[in-house]
Enzyme design. Structure first.
Site, PDB file in Angstrom:
ATOM      1  N   ASP A 115       0.533  -0.864  -0.312  1.00  0.00           N
ATOM      2  CA  ASP A 115       0.344  -0.048  -0.321  1.00  0.00           C
ATOM      3  C   ASP A 115       0.879   1.273   0.063  1.00  0.00           C
ATOM      4  O   ASP A 115       1.728   1.010  -0.457  1.00  0.00           O
ATOM      5  CB  ASP A 115      -0.753   0.452   1.085  1.00  0.00           C
ATOM      6  CG  ASP A 115      -2.776   0.776   0.777  1.00  0.00           C
ATOM      7  OD1 ASP A 115      -2.348   1.896   0.895  1.00  0.00           O
ATOM      8  OD2 ASP A 115      -3.680  -0.077   0.815  1.00  0.00           O
ATOM      9  N   ASP A 158      10.436  -0.159   1.264  1.00  0.00           N
ATOM     10  CA  ASP A 158       9.733   0.643   0.693  1.00  0.00           C
ATOM     11  C   ASP A 158      10.314   0.858  -0.861  1.00  0.00           C
ATOM     12  O   ASP A 158      11.231   0.876  -1.285  1.00  0.00           O
ATOM     13  CB  ASP A 158      10.414   2.518   1.745  1.00  0.00           C
ATOM     14  CG  ASP A 158       9.579   3.235   0.618  1.00  0.00           C
ATOM     15  OD1 ASP A 158       8.708   3.103  -0.815  1.00  0.00           O
ATOM     16  OD2 ASP A 158       9.362   4.886   0.835  1.00  0.00           O
ATOM     17  N   ASP A 211      10.772   4.512  -2.551  1.00  0.00           N
ATOM     18  CA  ASP A 211      11.400   4.663  -2.780  1.00  0.00           C
ATOM     19  C   ASP A 211      12.788   4.284  -2.325  1.00  0.00           C
ATOM     20  O   ASP A 211      14.440   4.619  -2.611  1.00  0.00           O
ATOM     21  CB  ASP A 211      11.835   5.551  -0.990  1.00  0.00           C
ATOM     22  CG  ASP A 211      10.832   6.932  -1.215  1.00  0.00           C
ATOM     23  OD1 ASP A 211      10.520   7.240  -2.651  1.00  0.00           O
ATOM     24  OD2 ASP A 211      10.537   7.601   0.126  1.00  0.00           O
ATOM     25  N   ASP A 271      14.283   1.558   0.271  1.00  0.00           N
ATOM     26  CA  ASP A 271      14.644   1.808   1.088  1.00  0.00           C
ATOM     27  C   ASP A 271      14.189   0.819   2.169  1.00  0.00           C
ATOM     28  O   ASP A 271      13.410  -0.671   1.339  1.00  0.00           O
ATOM     29  CB  ASP A 271      14.854   3.357   1.371  1.00  0.00           C
ATOM     30  CG  ASP A 271      13.634   3.640   2.212  1.00  0.00           C
ATOM     31  OD1 ASP A 271      13.661   5.445   2.256  1.00  0.00           O
ATOM     32  OD2 ASP A 271      13.020   3.253   2.224  1.00  0.00           O
ATOM     33  N   HIS A 286      -3.317   5.903   3.643  1.00  0.00           N
ATOM     34  CA  HIS A 286      -4.850   4.677   3.609  1.00  0.00           C
ATOM     35  C   HIS A 286      -3.681   3.218   3.563  1.00  0.00           C
ATOM     36  O   HIS A 286      -4.921   2.553   4.607  1.00  0.00           O
ATOM     37  CB  HIS A 286      -4.252   4.978   2.134  1.00  0.00           C
ATOM     38  CG  HIS A 286      -5.329   3.322   0.658  1.00  0.00           C
ATOM     39  ND1 HIS A 286      -4.556   2.658   1.075  1.00  0.00           N
ATOM     40  CD2 HIS A 286      -6.537   3.847   0.926  1.00  0.00           C
ATOM     41  CE1 HIS A 286      -6.078   1.919   0.048  1.00  0.00           C
ATOM     42  NE2 HIS A 286      -7.065   2.900  -0.188  1.00  0.00           N
ATOM     43  N   VAL A 302      -9.682  -6.469  13.139  1.00  0.00           N
ATOM     44  CA  VAL A 302     -10.642  -7.559  13.248  1.00  0.00           C
ATOM     45  C   VAL A 302      -9.699  -8.984  13.716  1.00  0.00           C
ATOM     46  O   VAL A 302      -9.971  -9.676  14.408  1.00  0.00           O
ATOM     47  CB  VAL A 302     -10.469  -7.958  12.130  1.00  0.00           C
ATOM     48  CG1 VAL A 302     -11.157  -9.496  11.732  1.00  0.00           C
ATOM     49  CG2 VAL A 302     -11.023  -7.170  11.124  1.00  0.00           C
ATOM     50  N   ALA A 335      -8.060  -7.981  -8.767  1.00  0.00           N
ATOM     51  CA  ALA A 335      -9.496  -8.675  -8.209  1.00  0.00           C
ATOM     52  C   ALA A 335     -10.480  -8.496  -9.191  1.00  0.00           C
ATOM     53  O   ALA A 335     -10.644 -10.496  -8.704  1.00  0.00           O
ATOM     54  CB  ALA A 335     -10.362  -7.136  -7.691  1.00  0.00           C
ATOM     55  N   ALA A 360     -10.369 -16.943 -11.154  1.00  0.00           N
ATOM     56  CA  ALA A 360      -9.681 -17.457 -12.398  1.00  0.00           C
ATOM     57  C   ALA A 360      -8.324 -17.573 -12.229  1.00  0.00           C
ATOM     58  O   ALA A 360      -7.867 -17.281 -11.842  1.00  0.00           O
ATOM     59  CB  ALA A 360     -10.328 -16.374 -13.679  1.00  0.00           C
ATOM     60  N   SER A 378     -11.153  -0.546  -0.541  1.00  0.00           N
ATOM     61  CA  SER A 378      -9.912  -0.557   0.168  1.00  0.00           C
ATOM     62  C   SER A 378     -10.584  -1.040   1.460  1.00  0.00           C
ATOM     63  O   SER A 378      -9.840  -1.411   2.392  1.00  0.00           O
ATOM     64  CB  SER A 378      -9.304   0.759  -0.181  1.00  0.00           C
ATOM     65  OG  SER A 378      -9.064   0.664  -1.433  1.00  0.00           O
TER      66      SER A 378
END
Length: 406
Positions: free
Chosen positions: A149, A171, A174, A176, A192, A203, A284, A289, A343
């Site tokens: 993400d 990351d 970037d 790193d 996000h 959960v 998705a 399949a 999301s």
């Protein structure tokens, strides 16, 4: 939080997956194809190479060579603010001590209220989470979930004691090892990934989050980095990969990475997308399949009344839906924020699978996914969602299925 300080990763205009035979070096590949070798998977027999537009037009030095896939690389994937929205509701993180909760010094539920984040009580009652957490009392202990993400605010108190070992953090954006969020709250994709990871932990409080940053502050990301992150998650023994990101055109390079993951029994959960479109975002759209089908799952969003969220994509390829509106979760800089989007629905499902895996039940990952879809709550009853009949999967996530496990 500011992100890493490493050298910005290579971002070629195009990427190709090429065969890598025994004894062939990176120099050999570059001499044969032109371009630049970006990563090699000798055990899998392929390499990823980057090319400029002129090199692609020139045929990739294709004399006697075979290119498996060639596709545009830059900013193909979207996440963050471009596929989900953050509401104006935000407050200081007051109760956010996931570490004490995970260590069982705090009750998950009190008198039917979700104790840590009371604002999510109705959302989690909708899926039967209280009974599921009572049944799956290990709360996902030891289950590693890769969150691919925008990164994660690694200093947020919600993640204390819940992150994978630091030598596994990456990351890819970037280049790193600091997958911290970058940006300004409320702008683009900032927050996000933190929100997605926080939902997984609500959960399955004892799960382990592997933070992998592939999306920039604007919420966009490259094919190369998403594929590399999926392969890295498998290498780090993640059992579930959450992909709350997508693209409106198939990336064969990313789908091949997913296929490699699912072939090893790793579950991959993907958000359907937020364009209110009668087709799903990729990956998705391919979840049910091909090679990945048994170990991957596509997730759409419904509201508190089980009606399709106004933004959620839908279609015959969609397998299950989950609550995805105004879900409260950690935000960067010690905040509690609310997000809406597929999301957010995806990590609700991811966390549910982590709950099940943490119990060491004698059930395969494939059968866990099948169990969730086959026992989903009917959201077509009495004409509900009639405009979307059979296009919202088999129904809404219903964790009362856990009660059936012996």
């Amino acid at each position: 939080m500011a992100g890493g300080t490493g050298t910005t990763a290579v971002r070629p205009e195009f990427i190709a997956q090429v065969p890598l035979v025994s004894g062939m070096s990176a120099d050999n590949l570059e001499a044969a194809y032109g371009g630049q070798v970006l990563s090699e998977a000798r055990g899998e027999g392929y390499a990823l190479m980057g090319f400029s537009a002129s090199e692609v037009r020139g045929g990739l030095n294709a004399q006697g060579t075979r290119v498996v896939h060639v596709e545009r690389n830059r900013d193909r994937f979207q996440g963050g603010g471009l596929t989900a929205t953050m509401s104006a509701t935000r407050s200081v993180w007051i109760n956010g001590e996931f570490d004490t909760w995970a260590n069982a010094t705090r009750s998950v539920w009190i008198n039917g209220s979700f104790n840590l984040v009371p604002q999510n009580t109705v959302t989690f009652q909708q899926i039967g989470l209280e009974a599921a957490q009572a049944k799956a009392s290990n709360l996902g202990a030891g289950v590693k979930v890769a969150v691919v993400d925008t990164g994660v605010d690694i200093d947020h108190p919600a993640f204390a004691g819940s992150l994978a070992p630091q030598n596994e953090w990456r990351d890819f954006r970037d280049n790193d090892t600091n997958p911290d969020e970058e940006g300004v709250l409320g702008t683009g994709g900032y927050g996000h990934g933190t929100g997605v990871a926080g939902i997984v932990l609500q959960v399955a409080p004892k799960a382990i989050i592997l933070p992998l940053r592939v999306l920039g502050p604007d919420g966009s990301g490259d094919v190369l980095h998403v594929a590399q992150a999926i392969d890295w998650a498998v290498k780090c023994n993640a059992q579930i990969i959450n992909l709350s990101l997508g693209t409106d055109t198939r990336s064969n390079v990313v789908q091949d990475a997913i296929n490699r993951a699912t072939a090893k029994g790793v579950m991959v959960i993907s958000a359907a997308g937020n364009d209110n479109r009668s087709s799903l975002n990729y990956p998705a759209n391919d979840a049910m399949a091909g090679a990945a089908g048994d170990y991957s799952l596509s997730v759409g969003s419904v509201d508190a009344g089980d009606l399709k969220s106004s933004f959620s994509n839908y279609g015959k390829a969609l397998e299950i839906v989950a609550p995805g509106e105004d879900v409260y979760t950690p935000g960067p800089d010690n905040l509690l924020v609310a997000w809406s989007g597929t999301s957010m629905a995806a990590p609700v499902v991811t966390g549910s699978l982590a709950l099940a895996l943490g119990q060491k039940w004698n059930i395969s990952a494939r059968d866990m996914i099948k169990g969730l879809t086959d026992n989903a709550a009917d959201i077509y009853r009495n004409g509900m969602n009639s405009a979307y009949k059979d296009k919202l999967g088999k129904g809404r996530l219903d964790l009362t299925v856990f009660s059936k496990v012996q």
